[in-house]
Motif scaffolding. Structure first.
Motif, PDB file in Angstrom:
ATOM      1  N   UNK A  98      10.398   3.499  -2.117  1.00 48.17           N
ATOM      2  CA  UNK A  98      10.914   4.634  -3.198  1.00 48.17           C
ATOM      3  C   UNK A  98      10.367   5.979  -2.467  1.00 48.17           C
ATOM      4  N   UNK A  99      11.489   6.857  -2.396  1.00 48.44           N
ATOM      5  CA  UNK A  99      11.262   8.212  -2.060  1.00 48.44           C
ATOM      6  C   UNK A  99      10.424   8.371  -0.756  1.00 48.44           C
ATOM      7  N   UNK A 100      10.798   7.474   0.252  1.00 51.00           N
ATOM      8  CA  UNK A 100       9.835   7.683   1.541  1.00 51.00           C
ATOM      9  C   UNK A 100       8.535   7.226   1.588  1.00 51.00           C
ATOM     10  N   UNK A 101       8.211   6.425   0.201  1.00 46.77           N
ATOM     11  CA  UNK A 101       7.240   5.819   0.419  1.00 46.77           C
ATOM     12  C   UNK A 101       6.938   4.170   0.169  1.00 46.77           C
ATOM     13  N   UNK A 102       6.375   3.574   0.857  1.00 53.09           N
ATOM     14  CA  UNK A 102       6.596   1.998   0.809  1.00 53.09           C
ATOM     15  C   UNK A 102       5.242   1.590   0.099  1.00 53.09           C
ATOM     16  N   UNK A 103       5.197   0.885  -1.062  1.00 52.77           N
ATOM     17  CA  UNK A 103       4.287   0.384  -1.437  1.00 52.77           C
ATOM     18  C   UNK A 103       3.828  -1.111  -1.378  1.00 52.77           C
ATOM     19  N   UNK A 104       2.925  -1.489  -1.178  1.00 49.87           N
ATOM     20  CA  UNK A 104       2.647  -2.904  -1.134  1.00 49.87           C
ATOM     21  C   UNK A 104       1.514  -3.420  -2.099  1.00 49.87           C
ATOM     22  N   UNK A 105       1.683  -4.429  -2.721  1.00 48.80           N
ATOM     23  CA  UNK A 105       0.941  -4.947  -3.592  1.00 48.80           C
ATOM     24  C   UNK A 105       0.562  -6.267  -3.310  1.00 48.80           C
ATOM     25  N   UNK A 106      -0.892  -6.810  -3.331  1.00 50.37           N
ATOM     26  CA  UNK A 106      -1.088  -8.158  -3.076  1.00 50.37           C
ATOM     27  C   UNK A 106      -2.548  -8.641  -4.019  1.00 50.37           C
ATOM     28  N   UNK A 107      -2.261  -9.607  -4.262  1.00 52.87           N
ATOM     29  CA  UNK A 107      -3.529 -10.427  -5.101  1.00 52.87           C
ATOM     30  C   UNK A 107      -3.774 -11.730  -4.686  1.00 52.87           C
ATOM     31  N   UNK A 146       4.145  -7.807  -3.521  1.00 54.60           N
ATOM     32  CA  UNK A 146       5.155  -7.014  -3.778  1.00 54.60           C
ATOM     33  C   UNK A 146       5.494  -5.959  -2.720  1.00 54.60           C
ATOM     34  N   UNK A 147       6.622  -5.570  -2.392  1.00 53.75           N
ATOM     35  CA  UNK A 147       6.993  -4.570  -1.440  1.00 53.75           C
ATOM     36  C   UNK A 147       7.923  -3.711  -2.175  1.00 53.75           C
ATOM     37  N   UNK A 148       7.440  -2.334  -2.567  1.00 53.55           N
ATOM     38  CA  UNK A 148       8.398  -1.327  -3.042  1.00 53.55           C
ATOM     39  C   UNK A 148       8.760  -0.172  -2.171  1.00 53.55           C
ATOM     40  N   UNK A 168       0.063 -12.791   7.342  1.00 52.37           N
ATOM     41  CA  UNK A 168       0.494 -11.327   7.682  1.00 52.37           C
ATOM     42  C   UNK A 168       1.725 -11.146   7.166  1.00 52.37           C
ATOM     43  N   UNK A 169       1.928  -9.773   6.463  1.00 54.82           N
ATOM     44  CA  UNK A 169       3.277  -9.399   5.977  1.00 54.82           C
ATOM     45  C   UNK A 169       3.787  -8.459   7.138  1.00 54.82           C
ATOM     46  N   UNK A 170       5.008  -8.675   7.093  1.00 54.96           N
ATOM     47  CA  UNK A 170       5.835  -7.935   8.152  1.00 54.96           C
ATOM     48  C   UNK A 170       7.063  -7.379   7.370  1.00 54.96           C
ATOM     49  N   UNK A 171       6.899  -5.799   7.417  1.00 55.81           N
ATOM     50  CA  UNK A 171       8.048  -5.221   6.681  1.00 55.81           C
ATOM     51  C   UNK A 171       9.106  -4.424   7.338  1.00 55.81           C
ATOM     52  N   UNK A 172      10.289  -4.483   7.693  1.00 56.03           N
ATOM     53  CA  UNK A 172      10.890  -3.945   8.489  1.00 56.03           C
ATOM     54  C   UNK A 172      11.885  -2.955   7.596  1.00 56.03           C
ATOM     55  N   UNK A 186      15.661  -2.933   3.726  1.00 59.26           N
ATOM     56  CA  UNK A 186      14.585  -3.089   3.985  1.00 59.26           C
ATOM     57  C   UNK A 186      14.085  -4.732   3.941  1.00 59.26           C
ATOM     58  N   UNK A 187      13.692  -5.375   4.834  1.00 62.07           N
ATOM     59  CA  UNK A 187      13.269  -6.834   4.756  1.00 62.07           C
ATOM     60  C   UNK A 187      11.973  -6.957   5.101  1.00 62.07           C
ATOM     61  N   UNK A 188      11.323  -8.004   4.336  1.00 65.78           N
ATOM     62  CA  UNK A 188      10.041  -8.568   4.474  1.00 65.78           C
ATOM     63  C   UNK A 188       9.772  -9.869   4.650  1.00 65.78           C
ATOM     64  N   UNK A 189       9.111 -10.118   5.478  1.00 66.82           N
ATOM     65  CA  UNK A 189       8.740 -11.622   5.720  1.00 66.82           C
ATOM     66  C   UNK A 189       6.947 -11.918   5.591  1.00 66.82           C
ATOM     67  N   UNK A 190       6.873 -12.833   5.456  1.00 71.30           N
ATOM     68  CA  UNK A 190       5.163 -13.284   5.500  1.00 71.30           C
ATOM     69  C   UNK A 190       5.097 -14.588   6.326  1.00 71.30           C
TER      70      UNK A 190
END
Lengths: 126, 141
Positions: B68-77, B64-66, B121-125, B113-117
């Motif tokens: 919010x308010x100048x913060x990016x949160x990445x979740x992975x499991x 997951x990539x969220x 490796x996760x890349x977030x632009x 915002x875009x993300x690719x895997x």
């Protein structure tokens, strides 16, 4: 544990690129050994698996994703090689070693020779 | 001395073993190892920020990539389990379930915002908002 793949000990190489030991899992059943290694960021072309004289070498080149002319905010502009070398028992049929690479994880299948597989002998009764 | 240090050490070691045994009883074998998040690499490309993290063996569904308010949160499991019918010889790869937040150095447009895997490796632009982008000021003569 003669069946287990063991990392070879000995001389470490000096190179201009740092060498990182990737995390590896090894699983075994009667038919084969499976080696799984985390190699994130290695492109398929930069990954080599070599078998030579009982030694299995995994070597992957990891480039740096950060372009030169940009400003780094956190992390590092780093590149390295992933490398692990294993001694493979001669019960493995080296000609049939198969590899796949998916989601940054390398999976190697090392099948055992047919002759070394355990078998149950049928007992004949008269 | 009534009690020398070695004895005391031994008593504490026994307590420690007891505690571990109890924890094993409580959490059981179900407890997943919690691997640490991997290092974040973040860089500034002028009009956008780029972020990468290593997430080997994680499918897009478990990421997951969220923003919010100048913060990016990445979740992975991911779960690491031995294949069915196989015995484990070596187990260095760990399962994990983490969230990692990074404070961004500029305001970004969450909608763009875009993300690719790619190869684990996760890349977030993260495109910067127009007011946060660098601009060259024309010099009047």
């Amino acid at each position: 544990m003669s069946n287990e793949i063991t990392p070879t000990t000995g001389t470490e190489q000096v190179t201009d690129r740092p060498i990182v030991r990737p995390a590896v899992d090894i699983f075994e059943n009667q038919d084969e050994l499976i080696v799984m290694a985390d190699l994130p960021g290695v492109l398929g072309d930069d990954l080599a698996v070599d078998y030579d004289d009982g030694k299995l070498t995994i070597l992957g080149r990891r480039g740096c994703p950060v372009p030169d002319d940009t400003k780094l905010v956190s992390g590092a502009r780093a590149e390295w090689d992933y490398k692990r070398v294993f001694s493979v028992p001669d019960t493995i049929d080296a000609d049939r070693i198969a590899a796949e690479f998916d989601m940054g994880v390398l999976t190697l299948h090392l099948p055992r020779h047919e002759r070394t597989k355990p078998r149950r002998i049928a007992i004949q009764t008269s | 001395m009534w009690l020398n240090w070695k004895d005391l050490d031994r008593h504490f070691a026994t307590l420690d073993t007891l505690r571990r045994e109890m924890e094993r009883g409580v959490y059981g074998q179900e407890r997943e190892p919690r691997g640490r998040w991997s290092e974040v690499t973040l860089w500034d490309e002028g009009k956008s920020l780029m972020l990468t993290m290593d997430v080997p063996g994680v499918s897009a569904d478990d990421l997951t990539v969220d923003v919010h308010n100048g913060t990016v949160t990445v979740g992975a499991k991911r779960r690491v389990v031995a294949p069915e019918g196989y015995a484990t010889h070596r187990n260095e790869r760990v399962g994990f379930d983490w969230h990692k937040s990074v404070t961004l150095p500029a305001k970004v447009d969450a909608d763009r915002t875009s993300a690719k895997l790619h190869d684990g490796v996760l890349y977030v632009r993260l495109d910067k908002l127009p007011e946060a982008q660098p601009r060259r000021i024309a010099i009047g003569s």
